[in-house]
Design a protein around this motif. Structure first.
Motif, PDB file in Angstrom:
ATOM      1  N   UNK A  61      -4.647   6.583 -25.667  1.00  0.00           N
ATOM      2  CA  UNK A  61      -5.960   6.484 -25.034  1.00  0.00           C
ATOM      3  C   UNK A  61      -5.954   5.552 -23.832  1.00  0.00           C
ATOM      4  N   UNK A  62      -4.956   4.687 -23.741  1.00  0.00           N
ATOM      5  CA  UNK A  62      -4.848   3.823 -22.569  1.00  0.00           C
ATOM      6  C   UNK A  62      -4.742   4.616 -21.275  1.00  0.00           C
ATOM      7  N   UNK A  63      -4.210   5.835 -21.332  1.00  0.00           N
ATOM      8  CA  UNK A  63      -4.108   6.682 -20.141  1.00  0.00           C
ATOM      9  C   UNK A  63      -5.490   7.157 -19.688  1.00  0.00           C
ATOM     10  N   UNK A  64      -6.344   7.519 -20.651  1.00  0.00           N
ATOM     11  CA  UNK A  64      -7.721   7.905 -20.316  1.00  0.00           C
ATOM     12  C   UNK A  64      -8.476   6.719 -19.740  1.00  0.00           C
ATOM     13  N   UNK A  65      -8.235   5.554 -20.322  1.00  0.00           N
ATOM     14  CA  UNK A  65      -8.896   4.338 -19.853  1.00  0.00           C
ATOM     15  C   UNK A  65      -8.479   4.022 -18.422  1.00  0.00           C
ATOM     16  N   UNK A  66      -7.187   4.097 -18.160  1.00  0.00           N
ATOM     17  CA  UNK A  66      -6.659   3.813 -16.825  1.00  0.00           C
ATOM     18  C   UNK A  66      -7.222   4.771 -15.790  1.00  0.00           C
ATOM     19  N   UNK A  67      -7.485   6.000 -16.218  1.00  0.00           N
ATOM     20  CA  UNK A  67      -7.997   7.038 -15.316  1.00  0.00           C
ATOM     21  C   UNK A  67      -9.513   7.015 -15.195  1.00  0.00           C
ATOM     22  N   UNK A  68     -10.151   5.992 -15.769  1.00  0.00           N
ATOM     23  CA  UNK A  68     -11.611   5.805 -15.706  1.00  0.00           C
ATOM     24  C   UNK A  68     -12.368   7.007 -16.286  1.00  0.00           C
ATOM     25  N   UNK A  69     -11.854   7.554 -17.384  1.00  0.00           N
ATOM     26  CA  UNK A  69     -12.504   8.697 -18.016  1.00  0.00           C
ATOM     27  C   UNK A  69     -13.367   8.304 -19.208  1.00  0.00           C
ATOM     28  N   UNK A  70     -13.265   7.048 -19.636  1.00  0.00           N
ATOM     29  CA  UNK A  70     -14.030   6.568 -20.789  1.00  0.00           C
ATOM     30  C   UNK A  70     -15.145   5.643 -20.307  1.00  0.00           C
ATOM     31  N   UNK A  71     -16.376   5.956 -20.700  1.00  0.00           N
ATOM     32  CA  UNK A  71     -17.515   5.090 -20.382  1.00  0.00           C
ATOM     33  C   UNK A  71     -17.812   4.112 -21.510  1.00  0.00           C
ATOM     34  N   UNK A  72     -17.607   4.561 -22.759  1.00  0.00           N
ATOM     35  CA  UNK A  72     -17.910   3.714 -23.914  1.00  0.00           C
ATOM     36  C   UNK A  72     -16.826   3.878 -24.954  1.00  0.00           C
ATOM     37  N   UNK A  73     -16.441   2.755 -25.559  1.00  0.00           N
ATOM     38  CA  UNK A  73     -15.423   2.747 -26.600  1.00  0.00           C
ATOM     39  C   UNK A  73     -16.010   2.130 -27.866  1.00  0.00           C
ATOM     40  N   UNK A  74     -15.889   2.841 -28.979  1.00  0.00           N
ATOM     41  CA  UNK A  74     -16.290   2.320 -30.285  1.00  0.00           C
ATOM     42  C   UNK A  74     -15.009   2.166 -31.099  1.00  0.00           C
ATOM     43  N   UNK A  75     -14.657   0.926 -31.444  1.00  0.00           N
ATOM     44  CA  UNK A  75     -13.406   0.704 -32.146  1.00  0.00           C
ATOM     45  C   UNK A  75     -13.386  -0.642 -32.826  1.00  0.00           C
ATOM     46  N   UNK A  87     -11.463  -4.003 -17.832  1.00  0.00           N
ATOM     47  CA  UNK A  87     -12.656  -3.180 -17.661  1.00  0.00           C
ATOM     48  C   UNK A  87     -13.852  -3.752 -18.403  1.00  0.00           C
ATOM     49  N   UNK A  88     -13.609  -4.354 -19.563  1.00  0.00           N
ATOM     50  CA  UNK A  88     -14.707  -4.985 -20.306  1.00  0.00           C
ATOM     51  C   UNK A  88     -15.269  -6.168 -19.522  1.00  0.00           C
ATOM     52  N   UNK A  89     -14.390  -7.044 -19.021  1.00  0.00           N
ATOM     53  CA  UNK A  89     -14.826  -8.240 -18.307  1.00  0.00           C
ATOM     54  C   UNK A  89     -15.498  -7.910 -16.982  1.00  0.00           C
ATOM     55  N   UNK A  90     -15.115  -6.783 -16.379  1.00  0.00           N
ATOM     56  CA  UNK A  90     -15.722  -6.381 -15.104  1.00  0.00           C
ATOM     57  C   UNK A  90     -17.000  -5.575 -15.288  1.00  0.00           C
ATOM     58  N   UNK A  91     -17.324  -5.248 -16.538  1.00  0.00           N
ATOM     59  CA  UNK A  91     -18.530  -4.464 -16.805  1.00  0.00           C
ATOM     60  C   UNK A  91     -18.359  -2.972 -16.595  1.00  0.00           C
ATOM     61  N   UNK A  92     -17.121  -2.507 -16.424  1.00  0.00           N
ATOM     62  CA  UNK A  92     -16.879  -1.076 -16.213  1.00  0.00           C
ATOM     63  C   UNK A  92     -16.909  -0.283 -17.505  1.00  0.00           C
ATOM     64  N   UNK A  93     -16.673  -0.943 -18.620  1.00  0.00           N
ATOM     65  CA  UNK A  93     -16.548  -0.263 -19.909  1.00  0.00           C
ATOM     66  C   UNK A  93     -17.505  -0.878 -20.925  1.00  0.00           C
ATOM     67  N   UNK A  94     -18.296  -0.016 -21.566  1.00  0.00           N
ATOM     68  CA  UNK A  94     -19.158  -0.463 -22.660  1.00  0.00           C
ATOM     69  C   UNK A  94     -18.359  -0.404 -23.953  1.00  0.00           C
ATOM     70  N   UNK A  95     -18.461  -1.456 -24.753  1.00  0.00           N
ATOM     71  CA  UNK A  95     -17.665  -1.543 -25.975  1.00  0.00           C
ATOM     72  C   UNK A  95     -18.558  -1.875 -27.162  1.00  0.00           C
ATOM     73  N   UNK A  96     -18.353  -1.165 -28.244  1.00  0.00           N
ATOM     74  CA  UNK A  96     -18.978  -1.498 -29.522  1.00  0.00           C
ATOM     75  C   UNK A  96     -17.858  -1.820 -30.500  1.00  0.00           C
TER      76      UNK A  96
END
Length: 231
Positions: A61-75, A87-96
Motif C-alpha cells: 500500500x505504500x505505493x498507492x500512498x506515494x502516488x497520492x491515491x489514498x485520501x484516508x487510511x483506517x489502520x 503525509x500525516x504531518x503535512x495534512x495530506x492524509x486523513x488517518x483513523x
C-alpha cells in the motif's frame, strides 16, 4: 462459478475514485500485492483504505500512498512508512488509528451484519473522545461501529473456481474477516483449482463471500529481515 480474471487490471477495473477498500495482510505478509500494483497503474484516486498498516515506502500500500491515491487510511500500525508520516504531518492524509483488536472486531462485525459493539480498549485515551461510553459490571466500555467496504482485496494460498479460499499460516491475519466485509471481494490466489478439489473442513473463507479470483505469483518480500550472527 465466480469471475475468474486473466489480468489484474481487469480484476480491479470496477474500483472507482472515492471507493472504500479493505486490503488484507499484516505488514507484507498475505498482501494481495499484484492487485495493489494494478490499482497503482489504474491511477484511481481519493481512496479510503482499511488495512492493518500501509505497507512500506516502496511496496504494498505504500505505493498507492506515494502516488497520492489514498485520501484516508483506517489502520492500527503505521511505523514502517516514512511517506505515511510525512503525509500525516503535512495534512495530506486523513488517518483513523484504531487499536488492533478493535480494528479486527470492527471488520468482523461488518461482515457479520453487527452494526456496533462495546469494547474496553481505548477507555481513558484520546480514542474515547466523542465516543459513547457505557458501564457494564462496573467497567467502562466504548461504543465502536462496524467497518464495511465497497471492495475487499485479499490474498490466499489456494482458491477454487467457486470462490472457496485457504490461507497459508499467518497469512490468514486480516484476510478472512475482510473477505466477509466487502460488498465485492476479489481474491488473489497462488493456486486456483477446480471446484470439489478442496477438503471442506480446511476451507477458511466460503465461496459465498468471494465474487472474483485471479491466479498469480507473488514476490513475497520480507518487511524487515532479521538474521542470527554466526559465532
Amino acid at each position: 462459478m465466480k469471475n475468474i480474471y486473466t489480468s489484474y487490471e481487469e480484476a480491479v477495473k470496477d474500483i472507482q475514485d472515492g471507493s472504500t477498500i479493505m486490503v488484507g495482510g499484516f505488514g507484507l505478509v498475505g498482501i494481495p500485492e499484484n492487485l495493489i500494483l494494478a490499482l497503482v497503474e489504474s491511477n484511481v484516486k481519493q481512496l479510503t483504505v482499511i488495512s492493518n498498516n500501509c505497507g512500506v515506502d516502496d511496496w504494498g500500500l505504500g505505493l498507492l500512498l506515494k502516488n497520492k491515491q489514498i485520501d484516508k487510511m483506517v489502520g492500527s500500525y503505521v511505523g514502517e512508512n516514512k511517506e505515511f508520516e510525512r503525509q500525516v504531518l503535512s495534512g495530506e492524509l486523513e488517518v483513523e488509528l484504531v487499536p488492533q483488536g478493535t480494528l479486527a472486531e470492527r471488520i468482523r462485525a461488518g461482515g457479520a451484519g453487527i452494526p456496533a459493539f462495546y469494547t474496553p480498549a481505548g477507555v481513558g485515551t484520546p480514542i474515547a473522545e466523542g465516543v459513547e461510553v457505557r458501564t457494564f459490571d462496573d467497567k467502562e466500555y466504548l461504543l465502536q461501529t462496524a467497518l464495511k467496504a465497497d471492495f475487499s482485496l485479499v490474498r490466499a494460498a489456494v482458491g477454487d473456481t467457486t470462490g472457496n479460499l485457504i490461507y497459508n499460516k499467518t497469512a490468514q491475519n486480516f484476510n478472512p474477516m475482510m473477505a466477509a466485509a466487502g460488498a465485492t471481494t476479489i481474491a488473489e490466489v497462488e493456486e486456483l483449482v477446480e471446484s470439489g478439489t478442496l477438503d471442506p473442513a480446511h476451507i477458511h473463507t466460503p465461496g459465498i463471500y468471494v465474487q472474483g479470483l485471479i491466479e498469480g505469483q507473488q514476490e513475497k518480500r520480507i518487511e524487515r529481515l532479521t538474521v542470527r550472527q554466526q559465532a
